[in-house]
Design a protein around this motif. Structure first.
Motif, mmCIF file in Angstrom:
data_model
loop_
_atom_site.group_PDB
_atom_site.id
_atom_site.type_symbol
_atom_site.label_atom_id
_atom_site.label_comp_id
_atom_site.label_asym_id
_atom_site.label_seq_id
_atom_site.Cartn_x
_atom_site.Cartn_y
_atom_site.Cartn_z
ATOM 1 N N THR A 162 0.833 -1.203 0.000
ATOM 2 C CA THR A 162 0.000 0.000 0.000
ATOM 3 C C THR A 162 0.864 1.247 0.000
ATOM 4 O O THR A 162 1.800 1.367 0.788
ATOM 5 N N CYS A 163 0.547 2.173 -0.902
ATOM 6 C CA CYS A 163 1.300 3.420 -1.016
ATOM 7 C C CYS A 163 1.275 4.168 0.315
ATOM 8 O O CYS A 163 0.256 4.203 1.010
ATOM 9 N N GLU A 164 2.401 4.781 0.655
ATOM 10 C CA GLU A 164 2.501 5.484 1.930
ATOM 11 C C GLU A 164 1.535 6.665 2.024
ATOM 12 O O GLU A 164 1.186 7.110 3.117
ATOM 13 N N PHE A 165 1.083 7.195 0.878
ATOM 14 C CA PHE A 165 0.176 8.342 0.865
ATOM 15 C C PHE A 165 -1.271 7.937 0.584
ATOM 16 O O PHE A 165 -2.108 8.792 0.294
ATOM 17 N N PHE A 166 -1.584 6.644 0.671
ATOM 18 C CA PHE A 166 -2.919 6.160 0.319
ATOM 19 C C PHE A 166 -4.009 6.847 1.135
ATOM 20 O O PHE A 166 -5.041 7.267 0.591
ATOM 21 N N GLU A 216 6.352 6.445 11.492
ATOM 22 C CA GLU A 216 6.303 5.114 10.895
ATOM 23 C C GLU A 216 7.504 4.919 9.979
ATOM 24 O O GLU A 216 7.803 5.767 9.147
ATOM 25 N N VAL A 217 8.194 3.789 10.135
ATOM 26 C CA VAL A 217 9.334 3.464 9.294
ATOM 27 C C VAL A 217 9.106 2.088 8.692
ATOM 28 O O VAL A 217 8.899 1.111 9.410
ATOM 29 N N ASP A 218 9.100 1.995 7.363
ATOM 30 C CA ASP A 218 8.933 0.722 6.676
ATOM 31 C C ASP A 218 10.111 -0.193 7.001
ATOM 32 O O ASP A 218 11.274 0.206 6.874
ATOM 33 N N GLU A 219 9.806 -1.431 7.419
ATOM 34 C CA GLU A 219 10.873 -2.342 7.851
ATOM 35 C C GLU A 219 11.837 -2.657 6.716
ATOM 36 O O GLU A 219 13.059 -2.653 6.914
ATOM 37 N N ALA A 220 11.313 -2.928 5.510
ATOM 38 C CA ALA A 220 12.182 -3.254 4.380
ATOM 39 C C ALA A 220 13.111 -2.090 4.068
ATOM 40 O O ALA A 220 14.310 -2.284 3.788
ATOM 41 N N LEU A 221 12.575 -0.870 4.132
ATOM 42 C CA LEU A 221 13.392 0.311 3.891
ATOM 43 C C LEU A 221 14.449 0.463 4.971
ATOM 44 O O LEU A 221 15.610 0.803 4.684
ATOM 45 N N ARG A 222 14.074 0.197 6.214
ATOM 46 C CA ARG A 222 15.018 0.318 7.327
ATOM 47 C C ARG A 222 16.154 -0.685 7.199
ATOM 48 O O ARG A 222 17.319 -0.358 7.438
ATOM 49 N N ILE A 223 15.838 -1.915 6.809
ATOM 50 C CA ILE A 223 16.873 -2.935 6.628
ATOM 51 C C ILE A 223 17.832 -2.507 5.520
ATOM 52 O O ILE A 223 19.054 -2.592 5.666
#
Length: 356
Positions: free
Chosen positions: A265-269, A331-338
């Motif tokens: 889901t888009c972060e700006f949905f 909020e921080v996306d886990e995949a992005l954080r990794i």
């Protein structure tokens, strides 16, 4: 592995490891840490045959009209290159590009043909050419993220026997009553007692998985860039810059509903669907449009790969990300954080090998 390279890696990999312990060492940091440690071993052959010239070098260069070669008055190309390597035997310069992905990186997967079309690398090579550096090939360093998630670890008593409780919290015995039961049963309400795997335990499990199939997780592959590839990128980047100017002029940024849930889901949905607003609670304005760069915008807008990708995805997404920079709060996306943590570790590690 030469003694010199082995000694250097032994001394410097710990500098990269420090990245994962700067904040809370949680399960996300543990997975990124495991990726880094497996990658160090997989990348060692590259360090044995190449010199590291630059790491995470930022750049700007003029955005040119490919037909007239006139520079844009509004935009300037910008970005950051993961690294520049020099092959010791041939003297060839190569752009180093790290990629973390959840996709298969097998030789027959669709991942590699897609990378061959990656316009980001054409931008990087053009940036080097603008500095008088002759480079025409890219060494892709691709790291597949393992799917493991933290799991429950069974609790045991002093004798090492797993603990199973019934709905009343009483420990359950086997039918003959001679031993304690060690498995749950949902129908009978018997629950195996567990605790969550610690980040340290998770790190060890993920690292073991990576090391068991290192070739399936860490792959390096060289892909050249031709003059026609560079020209195609220039045409694309110029066309997209003109599209931004058009949308600005008419003050219209169309939504692309088919992209809202195409890859998660888009972060700006919630903003686009009217379920939230930029009120500082769930969404707020960003302090800096290009947080990944230290370069400041002075008179001209920076045209980065991320910005171009945002426009390709959805013009409304581009508007929220770069015209009126907006971000989710807390909020921080886990995949992005990794991916971010891994890149920071690799950067710290590789900088110790830069040729002075």
């Amino acid at each position: 592995m030469t003694d010199t390279t082995s000694s250097a890696i032994a001394q410097t990999k710990y500098a990269g490891e420090e990245v994962f312990h700067r904040g809370e060492y949680n399960h996300t940091a543990a997975k990124a840490h495991a990726l880094f440690m497996a990658w160090v071993n997989a990348f060692t052959p590259i360090l044995e045959t190449h010199d590291v010239l630059e790491v995470e070098s930022e750049f700007t260069f003029p955005l040119l009209n490919p037909e007239t070669e006139a520079p844009s008055k509004t935009f300037v190309e910008a970005g950051k290159i993961d690294g520049i390597l020099k092959d010791r035997s041939s003297g060839i310069l190569k752009v180093l590009e790290h990629k973390t992905t959840a996709d298969s990186v097998e030789a027959d997967s669709n991942y590699w043909p897609r990378l061959a079309m990656d316009s980001q690398i054409s931008k990087y090579i053009l940036s080097l050419q603008s500095r008088g550096i002759d480079a025409s090939t890219v060494l892709y360093d691709v790291i597949r993220k393992p799917a493991q998630r933290p799991k429950g670890i069974p609790l045991v008593d002093d004798a090492g026997v797993k603990i199973v409780l019934d709905a009343n919290g009483t420990r359950v015995r086997t039918k003959d009553g001679k031993k304690f039961r060690e498995s749950g049963d949902a129908e009978q309400g018997f629950v195996l007692q567990t605790r969550q795997e610690t980040p340290e335990e998770f790190y060890q499990r993920v690292l073991a998985e990576l090391q068991s199939d290192i070739g399936g997780y860490c792959v390096q592959k060289e892909i050249p860039r031709s003059d026609s590839d560079l020209l195609e990128y220039m045409r694309d980047a110029w066309a997209q810059s003109q599209q931004i100017l058009y949308f600005r002029r008419v003050n219209l940024w169309p939504r692309n509903p088919s992209a809202c849930t195409a890859f998660g889901t888009c972060e700006f949905f919630d903003l686009c669907s009217g379920r939230a607003s930029v009120d500082g609670i769930r969404f707020d304005r960003k302090l800096k449009r290009h947080a990944e760069l230290s370069i400041e915008e002075t008179g001209q807008d920076l045209l980065t790969t991320s910005r171009l990708n945002a426009l390709r995805k959805c013009s409304r997404y581009h508007f929220l990300a770069y015209e009126e920079p907006t971000e989710r709060v807390g909020e921080v996306d886990e995949a992005l954080r990794i991916g971010t943590l891994f890149h920071e570790g690799a950067e710290t590690f590789l900088k110790t090998f830069i040729q002075k």
